[in-house]
Scaffold this motif. Sequence first.
Motif, short mmCIF file in Angstrom:
data_model
loop_
_atom_site.label_atom_id
_atom_site.label_comp_id
_atom_site.label_asym_id
_atom_site.label_seq_id
_atom_site.Cartn_x
_atom_site.Cartn_y
_atom_site.Cartn_z
N ILE A 165 -10.42 -8.24 1.09
CA ILE A 165 -9.79 -7.21 1.91
C ILE A 165 -8.32 -7.56 2.13
CG2 ILE A 165 -11.93 -6.57 3.10
CD1 ILE A 165 -10.84 -8.22 5.52
N MET A 214 -8.26 -2.95 4.27
CA MET A 214 -8.82 -2.15 3.22
C MET A 214 -9.44 -3.07 2.17
SD MET A 214 -5.53 -0.98 0.97
CE MET A 214 -4.69 -0.69 2.49
N THR A 272 -0.15 -7.70 9.22
CA THR A 272 0.05 -8.58 10.37
C THR A 272 1.03 -7.90 11.33
OG1 THR A 272 1.96 -9.71 9.42
CG2 THR A 272 -0.22 -10.60 8.87
N TYR A 290 -4.44 -11.32 2.79
CA TYR A 290 -5.72 -11.07 2.14
C TYR A 290 -6.76 -12.00 2.74
CZ TYR A 290 -5.24 -15.40 -0.45
OH TYR A 290 -5.11 -16.72 -0.78
N TYR A 325 -4.94 -6.66 4.87
CA TYR A 325 -4.61 -6.13 6.20
C TYR A 325 -3.18 -6.49 6.54
CZ TYR A 325 -5.71 -10.91 7.69
OH TYR A 325 -5.75 -12.27 7.83
N ALA A 382 1.65 -8.42 4.57
CA ALA A 382 0.25 -8.23 4.17
C ALA A 382 -0.43 -9.57 3.94
CB ALA A 382 0.19 -7.39 2.90
#
Length: 135
Positions: free
Chosen positions: A8, A1, A12, A19, A10, A17
Amino acid sequence: MAVSDDEILYATDNDTAKYYNLNSKTGGYLPIGKCIPQLWRSTTQQLLCLALQPKAHYYFIKLDGSNKESAPDFDGMPAIYLPHYDAVLAGGGQLRWRLPDPIPYEWSELRAYDLKNDKANKIASGSWVYQGGAV
């Protein structure tokens, strides 16, 4: 996102999380622990995380790991954040498949969660809700 024009977030495969900055082509892990990113709450600059352990729950947290707050039990899948209202649209119901499409979706009630006032309002029944959108 996307959390900015050039950054962004995402998840793993181990529910943490990361970046990535498209401009500088750099990235890494966020210092926020176990988090499957769900939505970006732009008004407070917080990420909505889903943690699966010890029991599945949602929480908001800043990207530096500060300001961790409990989030509502969305009773389903958070789909869209509406910054003007500081609200989340979410669907709660049954996970189904729309054949021949192999992608699951929730056929459910669509609810608006007012995050400032901690209230939920039913908007519609029999809606097709998925992350990133609602039909």
